[in-house]
Design an enzyme around this catalytic site. Sequence first.
Site, PDB file in Angstrom:
ATOM      1  N   ASP A  99       0.829  -1.205   0.017  1.00  8.62           N
ATOM      2  CA  ASP A  99       0.021  -0.022  -0.035  1.00  8.62           C
ATOM      3  C   ASP A  99       0.718   1.124   0.045  1.00  8.62           C
ATOM      4  OD1 ASP A  99      -2.219   1.825   0.346  1.00  8.62           O
ATOM      5  OD2 ASP A  99      -1.823   1.831   2.603  1.00  8.62           O
ATOM      6  N   ASP A 101       0.408   5.207   0.194  1.00  2.97           N
ATOM      7  CA  ASP A 101      -0.586   6.057   0.578  1.00  2.97           C
ATOM      8  C   ASP A 101      -0.130   7.607   0.805  1.00  2.97           C
ATOM      9  OD1 ASP A 101      -2.396   7.714   2.249  1.00  2.97           O
ATOM     10  OD2 ASP A 101      -3.784   6.099   1.983  1.00  2.97           O
ATOM     11  N   ASP A 281       3.577   1.226   2.988  1.00  5.45           N
ATOM     12  CA  ASP A 281       3.143   1.195   4.408  1.00  5.45           C
ATOM     13  C   ASP A 281       3.376  -0.270   4.797  1.00  5.45           C
ATOM     14  OD1 ASP A 281       1.647   1.584   6.827  1.00  5.45           O
ATOM     15  OD2 ASP A 281      -0.053   2.007   6.016  1.00  5.45           O
TER      16      ASP A 281
END
Length: 374
Positions: A99, A101, A281
Amino acid sequence: MNPATTEFVRQRFAEYYRKAMLVSPSSLAQREWGFVLFNPGAAELRMRRHIAFPERTELFDYIRNLVPSHVYYSSAYYEKPDAPTMAEKGWCGADLIFDLDADHIVKGPYDQMLSRVKTETEKLLAMLTEELGIDSKQIELVFSGGRGYHVHVRDLAFRGWGSAERRELVDYICGIGIDPAVLLNGGLVPGWPARFRSALAEYIGWLGTLSEDGAMAHLTSLEGVGKESAAGFLKKRAEILAGLSGEIDPTLLKDRVIKAVVHETEGEFRKRLNEKAALADEPVTTDIKRLIRMPTSIHGGSGMRVQPLELRDLPDFDPLVDAVVFSAREVRVDARFPLAMPMLGSTYQIQKGISTVPEAVGVFLCCRGIAEIA
Protein backbone atom coordinates in the site's frame (compact mmCIF):
# COMPACT_ATOMS: atom_id res chain seq x y z
CA MET A 1 -22.53 14.40 6.22
CA ASN A 2 -26.00 15.62 7.05
CA PRO A 3 -28.95 13.41 5.96
CA ALA A 4 -29.55 15.33 2.70
CA THR A 5 -25.90 15.05 1.69
CA THR A 6 -25.80 11.37 2.61
CA GLU A 7 -28.83 10.68 0.43
CA PHE A 8 -27.37 12.68 -2.46
CA VAL A 9 -24.08 10.74 -2.37
CA ARG A 10 -25.81 7.40 -1.86
CA GLN A 11 -28.01 8.00 -4.91
CA ARG A 12 -24.93 8.80 -7.00
CA PHE A 13 -23.25 5.59 -5.80
CA ALA A 14 -26.41 3.59 -6.52
CA GLU A 15 -26.53 4.96 -10.07
CA TYR A 16 -22.89 4.00 -10.60
CA TYR A 17 -23.36 0.45 -9.28
CA ARG A 18 -26.45 -0.10 -11.44
CA LYS A 19 -24.46 0.57 -14.61
CA ALA A 20 -20.85 -0.33 -13.78
CA MET A 21 -18.97 -3.39 -15.00
CA LEU A 22 -17.71 -4.68 -11.66
CA VAL A 23 -14.86 -7.14 -11.21
CA SER A 24 -14.23 -9.66 -8.44
CA PRO A 25 -10.93 -11.05 -7.13
CA SER A 26 -9.67 -14.54 -7.91
CA SER A 27 -10.75 -17.41 -5.65
CA LEU A 28 -13.86 -15.45 -4.71
CA ALA A 29 -15.38 -18.19 -2.54
CA GLN A 30 -12.33 -18.15 -0.23
CA ARG A 31 -12.45 -14.41 0.49
CA GLU A 32 -14.00 -12.62 3.43
CA TRP A 33 -15.92 -9.43 2.59
CA GLY A 34 -16.58 -6.26 4.55
CA PHE A 35 -18.89 -3.33 3.84
CA VAL A 36 -19.24 0.12 5.37
CA LEU A 37 -22.75 1.50 4.99
CA PHE A 38 -24.02 5.04 4.61
CA ASN A 39 -25.07 6.09 8.11
CA PRO A 40 -25.95 9.79 8.38
CA GLY A 41 -24.91 11.39 11.62
CA ALA A 42 -22.84 8.43 12.82
CA ALA A 43 -19.79 9.42 14.87
CA GLU A 44 -17.66 6.63 13.40
CA LEU A 45 -17.67 4.16 10.52
CA ARG A 46 -18.86 0.65 11.30
CA MET A 47 -18.12 -2.32 9.11
CA ARG A 48 -20.38 -5.25 8.28
CA ARG A 49 -18.00 -8.17 7.74
CA HIS A 50 -17.53 -11.96 8.01
CA ILE A 51 -19.48 -12.33 4.76
CA ALA A 52 -18.69 -14.66 1.84
CA PHE A 53 -20.06 -15.14 -1.67
CA PRO A 54 -19.84 -18.35 -3.69
CA GLU A 55 -20.53 -16.60 -7.01
CA ARG A 56 -19.73 -13.17 -8.41
CA THR A 57 -23.34 -12.56 -9.44
CA GLU A 58 -24.37 -12.91 -5.79
CA LEU A 59 -21.64 -10.45 -4.76
CA PHE A 60 -22.62 -7.91 -7.41
CA ASP A 61 -26.32 -8.16 -6.55
CA TYR A 62 -25.48 -7.64 -2.88
CA ILE A 63 -23.49 -4.48 -3.66
CA ARG A 64 -26.20 -3.09 -5.93
CA ASN A 65 -28.91 -3.69 -3.35
CA LEU A 66 -26.91 -2.52 -0.33
CA VAL A 67 -25.14 0.47 -1.98
CA PRO A 68 -22.25 0.60 0.54
CA SER A 69 -19.93 3.56 0.93
CA HIS A 70 -16.87 1.27 1.07
CA VAL A 71 -16.29 -2.31 -0.18
CA TYR A 72 -13.44 -4.51 1.08
CA TYR A 73 -12.31 -8.09 0.63
CA SER A 74 -9.61 -10.11 2.37
CA SER A 75 -6.14 -10.46 0.93
CA ALA A 76 -6.24 -13.82 2.73
CA TYR A 77 -7.77 -17.09 1.53
CA TYR A 78 -9.88 -19.01 4.07
CA GLU A 79 -11.53 -22.40 4.41
CA LYS A 80 -14.57 -20.72 5.99
CA PRO A 81 -14.39 -17.01 5.15
CA ASP A 82 -17.81 -16.28 6.65
CA ALA A 83 -16.97 -17.77 10.07
CA PRO A 84 -17.70 -15.22 12.83
CA THR A 85 -14.20 -15.31 14.38
CA MET A 86 -10.76 -15.23 12.79
CA ALA A 87 -9.76 -18.43 14.60
CA GLU A 88 -12.59 -20.35 12.94
CA LYS A 89 -11.92 -19.16 9.40
CA GLY A 90 -8.95 -21.44 8.66
CA TRP A 91 -6.22 -19.33 7.07
CA CYS A 92 -4.92 -20.79 3.78
CA GLY A 93 -2.50 -18.06 2.74
CA ALA A 94 -2.67 -14.47 1.54
CA ASP A 95 -1.73 -12.32 -1.41
CA LEU A 96 1.34 -10.14 -0.97
CA ILE A 97 0.03 -6.57 -0.73
CA PHE A 98 1.81 -3.22 -0.86
CA ASP A 99 0.00 0.00 0.00
CA LEU A 100 1.42 3.35 -1.05
CA ASP A 101 -0.55 6.15 0.54
CA ALA A 102 0.30 9.85 0.44
CA ASP A 103 -0.61 10.09 4.15
CA HIS A 104 2.65 8.29 4.92
CA ILE A 105 4.75 10.02 2.25
CA VAL A 106 4.02 13.71 1.75
CA LYS A 107 1.57 16.43 2.77
CA GLY A 108 0.29 19.12 0.43
CA PRO A 109 -2.32 19.86 -2.23
CA TYR A 110 -4.23 16.76 -3.32
CA ASP A 111 -2.94 16.69 -6.91
CA GLN A 112 0.66 17.08 -5.73
CA MET A 113 0.25 14.23 -3.23
CA LEU A 114 -1.10 12.00 -6.01
CA SER A 115 1.85 12.86 -8.23
CA ARG A 116 4.38 12.03 -5.52
CA VAL A 117 2.76 8.74 -4.57
CA LYS A 118 2.76 7.71 -8.25
CA THR A 119 6.54 8.19 -8.26
CA GLU A 120 6.84 5.95 -5.19
CA THR A 121 4.67 3.33 -6.90
CA GLU A 122 6.87 3.37 -10.00
CA LYS A 123 9.93 2.81 -7.79
CA LEU A 124 8.23 -0.12 -6.06
CA LEU A 125 7.20 -1.77 -9.33
CA ALA A 126 10.74 -1.44 -10.67
CA MET A 127 12.13 -3.09 -7.53
CA LEU A 128 9.64 -5.95 -7.70
CA THR A 129 10.11 -6.74 -11.39
CA GLU A 130 13.67 -5.72 -12.24
CA GLU A 131 15.39 -6.40 -8.92
CA LEU A 132 13.42 -9.20 -7.26
CA GLY A 133 12.48 -10.97 -10.48
CA ILE A 134 8.72 -11.08 -9.92
CA ASP A 135 6.83 -11.67 -13.17
CA SER A 136 4.83 -8.54 -14.03
CA LYS A 137 1.95 -10.83 -15.06
CA GLN A 138 1.63 -11.80 -11.38
CA ILE A 139 1.24 -8.17 -10.29
CA GLU A 140 -2.07 -6.31 -10.16
CA LEU A 141 -1.97 -2.53 -9.79
CA VAL A 142 -4.93 -0.58 -8.42
CA PHE A 143 -5.47 3.11 -7.72
CA SER A 144 -6.97 3.08 -4.23
CA GLY A 145 -9.62 5.69 -5.02
CA GLY A 146 -8.13 7.91 -2.33
CA ARG A 147 -4.52 9.01 -2.01
CA GLY A 148 -2.47 6.16 -3.39
CA TYR A 149 -2.07 2.76 -4.99
CA HIS A 150 -2.36 -0.90 -4.03
CA VAL A 151 0.00 -3.46 -5.52
CA HIS A 152 -1.20 -7.08 -5.33
CA VAL A 153 1.30 -9.89 -5.96
CA ARG A 154 -0.61 -13.10 -6.73
CA ASP A 155 2.47 -15.31 -7.14
CA LEU A 156 1.92 -18.57 -5.25
CA ALA A 157 5.51 -18.45 -3.99
CA PHE A 158 4.51 -15.70 -1.55
CA ARG A 159 1.06 -16.91 -0.55
CA GLY A 160 2.18 -18.94 2.46
CA TRP A 161 4.55 -16.30 3.84
CA GLY A 162 3.92 -15.16 7.39
CA SER A 163 4.24 -11.65 8.77
CA ALA A 164 7.97 -12.01 9.51
CA GLU A 165 8.90 -12.89 5.93
CA ARG A 166 6.73 -10.10 4.57
CA ARG A 167 8.32 -7.64 6.98
CA GLU A 168 11.78 -8.53 5.70
CA LEU A 169 10.65 -7.87 2.14
CA VAL A 170 8.99 -4.53 2.87
CA ASP A 171 12.03 -3.50 4.94
CA TYR A 172 14.16 -4.15 1.85
CA ILE A 173 11.79 -2.10 -0.30
CA CYS A 174 11.89 0.77 2.21
CA GLY A 175 15.63 0.54 2.84
CA ILE A 176 15.23 -0.27 6.52
CA GLY A 177 18.14 -1.94 8.34
CA ILE A 178 20.68 -1.62 5.53
CA ASP A 179 24.35 -2.05 6.48
CA PRO A 180 26.60 0.68 5.00
CA ALA A 181 29.72 -1.51 5.05
CA VAL A 182 27.97 -4.31 3.16
CA LEU A 183 26.53 -1.91 0.60
CA LEU A 184 29.80 -0.10 -0.08
CA ASN A 185 31.48 -3.49 -0.50
CA GLY A 186 28.68 -4.67 -2.77
CA GLY A 187 30.61 -4.12 -5.99
CA LEU A 188 29.12 -2.64 -9.13
CA VAL A 189 25.79 -4.41 -8.79
CA PRO A 190 22.26 -3.00 -9.06
CA GLY A 191 19.89 -2.67 -6.15
CA TRP A 192 20.75 -1.12 -2.81
CA PRO A 193 24.54 -1.13 -3.37
CA ALA A 194 24.01 1.03 -6.47
CA ARG A 195 21.49 3.25 -4.66
CA PHE A 196 23.85 3.69 -1.73
CA ARG A 197 26.75 4.72 -3.97
CA SER A 198 24.49 7.07 -5.90
CA ALA A 199 23.21 8.74 -2.71
CA LEU A 200 26.77 9.13 -1.42
CA ALA A 201 27.90 10.63 -4.74
CA GLU A 202 24.97 13.06 -4.66
CA TYR A 203 25.83 14.02 -1.09
CA ILE A 204 29.48 14.68 -1.98
CA GLY A 205 28.32 16.66 -5.01
CA TRP A 206 26.09 18.71 -2.71
CA LEU A 207 29.10 19.45 -0.49
CA GLY A 208 30.78 20.93 -3.56
CA THR A 209 28.01 23.52 -3.86
CA LEU A 210 28.85 24.93 -0.43
CA SER A 211 31.53 27.46 0.33
CA GLU A 212 34.69 26.05 1.89
CA ASP A 213 33.67 27.46 5.26
CA GLY A 214 30.15 26.08 4.83
CA ALA A 215 31.42 22.60 3.93
CA MET A 216 33.82 22.62 6.89
CA ALA A 217 31.06 23.75 9.25
CA HIS A 218 28.77 20.99 8.00
CA LEU A 219 31.35 18.20 8.24
CA THR A 220 32.61 19.20 11.68
CA SER A 221 29.02 19.13 12.93
CA LEU A 222 29.03 15.36 12.33
CA GLU A 223 29.76 13.14 15.30
CA GLY A 224 33.45 12.28 15.58
CA VAL A 225 34.63 14.58 12.76
CA GLY A 226 37.22 17.24 13.58
CA LYS A 227 38.69 20.01 11.46
CA GLU A 228 41.67 17.94 10.29
CA SER A 229 39.49 15.04 9.13
CA ALA A 230 37.04 17.39 7.43
CA ALA A 231 39.80 19.28 5.58
CA GLY A 232 41.41 16.03 4.43
CA PHE A 233 38.10 14.73 3.17
CA LEU A 234 37.40 17.88 1.17
CA LYS A 235 40.84 17.71 -0.48
CA LYS A 236 40.18 14.18 -1.78
CA ARG A 237 36.51 14.76 -2.66
CA ALA A 238 37.11 14.32 -6.42
CA GLU A 239 39.09 11.13 -5.78
CA ILE A 240 36.28 9.69 -3.67
CA LEU A 241 33.67 10.56 -6.30
CA ALA A 242 35.73 8.77 -8.94
CA GLY A 243 36.08 5.77 -6.64
CA LEU A 244 32.32 5.47 -6.21
CA SER A 245 31.97 4.72 -9.92
CA GLY A 246 34.40 1.78 -9.74
CA GLU A 247 35.72 -0.74 -7.25
CA ILE A 248 35.71 0.71 -3.75
CA ASP A 249 39.09 1.34 -2.14
CA PRO A 250 38.93 -0.53 1.20
CA THR A 251 40.50 2.45 2.95
CA LEU A 252 37.40 4.47 2.05
CA LEU A 253 35.36 2.41 4.48
CA LYS A 254 37.71 3.46 7.27
CA ASP A 255 37.51 7.17 6.48
CA ARG A 256 36.21 8.95 9.57
CA VAL A 257 34.00 11.32 7.59
CA ILE A 258 32.48 8.57 5.43
CA LYS A 259 31.72 6.50 8.53
CA ALA A 260 30.06 9.47 10.21
CA VAL A 261 28.04 10.37 7.12
CA VAL A 262 26.67 6.92 6.29
CA HIS A 263 25.74 6.10 9.89
CA GLU A 264 23.65 9.25 10.33
CA THR A 265 19.97 8.50 10.90
CA GLU A 266 18.98 11.84 9.39
CA GLY A 267 20.65 14.65 7.51
CA GLU A 268 21.69 15.42 3.95
CA PHE A 269 23.00 11.97 3.03
CA ARG A 270 20.14 10.10 4.69
CA LYS A 271 17.63 12.33 2.91
CA ARG A 272 19.13 11.38 -0.45
CA LEU A 273 19.22 7.71 0.44
CA ASN A 274 15.60 7.72 1.63
CA GLU A 275 14.53 9.22 -1.68
CA LYS A 276 15.73 6.03 -3.38
CA ALA A 277 13.46 3.79 -1.28
CA ALA A 278 9.85 3.05 -2.14
CA LEU A 279 7.80 4.25 0.82
CA ALA A 280 5.29 1.43 1.23
CA ASP A 281 3.13 1.22 4.36
CA GLU A 282 4.69 -1.64 6.33
CA PRO A 283 1.64 -2.65 8.45
CA VAL A 284 -0.40 -3.36 5.32
CA THR A 285 2.22 -5.70 3.86
CA THR A 286 2.83 -7.57 7.11
CA ASP A 287 -0.88 -8.06 7.91
CA ILE A 288 -1.73 -11.53 6.58
CA LYS A 289 -5.47 -11.04 7.19
CA ARG A 290 -5.83 -7.58 5.70
CA LEU A 291 -9.03 -6.26 4.14
CA ILE A 292 -8.30 -4.30 0.96
CA ARG A 293 -10.56 -2.24 -1.31
CA MET A 294 -12.38 -4.00 -4.12
CA PRO A 295 -11.26 -2.79 -7.57
CA THR A 296 -14.10 -1.07 -9.51
CA SER A 297 -15.87 -0.14 -6.26
CA ILE A 298 -16.13 3.50 -5.15
CA HIS A 299 -14.07 4.95 -2.32
CA GLY A 300 -16.56 6.45 0.12
CA GLY A 301 -14.05 9.04 1.25
CA SER A 302 -13.55 10.55 -2.20
CA GLY A 303 -16.30 9.37 -4.53
CA MET A 304 -13.66 8.14 -6.97
CA ARG A 305 -13.35 4.70 -8.51
CA VAL A 306 -10.94 2.13 -7.12
CA GLN A 307 -9.34 1.79 -10.53
CA PRO A 308 -7.46 -1.32 -11.74
CA LEU A 309 -4.56 -0.47 -14.05
CA GLU A 310 -2.18 -2.16 -16.43
CA LEU A 311 1.37 -1.54 -15.25
CA ARG A 312 2.23 0.08 -18.58
CA ASP A 313 -0.59 2.62 -18.12
CA LEU A 314 0.65 4.05 -14.82
CA PRO A 315 2.85 6.86 -16.25
CA ASP A 316 -0.10 8.42 -18.11
CA PHE A 317 -2.76 7.70 -15.49
CA ASP A 318 -4.37 10.80 -13.98
CA PRO A 319 -6.65 9.85 -11.06
CA LEU A 320 -8.41 13.22 -11.14
CA VAL A 321 -9.60 12.43 -14.65
CA ASP A 322 -9.36 8.67 -15.17
CA ALA A 323 -10.83 7.56 -11.81
CA VAL A 324 -13.69 10.09 -11.87
CA VAL A 325 -17.01 8.38 -12.58
CA PHE A 326 -19.57 11.10 -11.97
CA SER A 327 -20.82 13.67 -14.44
CA ALA A 328 -20.09 17.32 -15.15
CA ARG A 329 -23.72 18.35 -14.60
CA GLU A 330 -23.97 21.18 -12.11
CA VAL A 331 -24.90 20.80 -8.44
CA ARG A 332 -24.91 23.31 -5.57
CA VAL A 333 -22.76 22.75 -2.51
CA ASP A 334 -22.14 24.64 0.72
CA ALA A 335 -18.37 24.59 1.36
CA ARG A 336 -16.89 24.96 4.84
CA PHE A 337 -13.85 26.89 3.54
CA PRO A 338 -12.48 28.19 0.22
CA LEU A 339 -10.26 25.92 -1.88
CA ALA A 340 -9.00 25.20 -5.39
CA MET A 341 -10.02 21.73 -6.61
CA PRO A 342 -8.35 20.20 -9.69
CA MET A 343 -10.60 17.63 -11.40
CA LEU A 344 -11.73 16.65 -14.90
CA GLY A 345 -8.85 18.59 -16.42
CA SER A 346 -9.80 21.93 -14.83
CA THR A 347 -9.20 23.69 -11.53
CA TYR A 348 -12.35 24.89 -9.76
CA GLN A 349 -12.11 27.86 -7.42
CA ILE A 350 -14.61 27.17 -4.67
CA GLN A 351 -15.59 29.88 -2.21
CA LYS A 352 -16.73 29.39 1.35
CA GLY A 353 -20.51 29.02 1.30
CA ILE A 354 -22.72 28.24 -1.69
CA SER A 355 -21.05 27.36 -5.01
CA THR A 356 -22.12 25.64 -8.20
CA VAL A 357 -19.73 22.86 -9.24
CA PRO A 358 -19.74 19.76 -11.48
CA GLU A 359 -21.40 16.75 -9.88
CA ALA A 360 -18.05 14.90 -9.74
CA VAL A 361 -16.50 17.74 -7.74
CA GLY A 362 -19.57 18.00 -5.53
CA VAL A 363 -19.47 14.29 -4.68
CA PHE A 364 -15.76 14.54 -3.86
CA LEU A 365 -16.25 17.55 -1.57
CA CYS A 366 -19.18 15.89 0.22
CA CYS A 367 -17.32 12.60 0.67
CA ARG A 368 -14.31 14.45 2.07
CA GLY A 369 -16.47 16.35 4.55
CA ILE A 370 -15.53 19.67 2.96
CA ALA A 371 -19.07 20.55 1.85
CA GLU A 372 -22.73 19.63 2.19
CA ILE A 373 -25.22 19.51 -0.65
CA ALA A 374 -27.13 22.80 -0.86
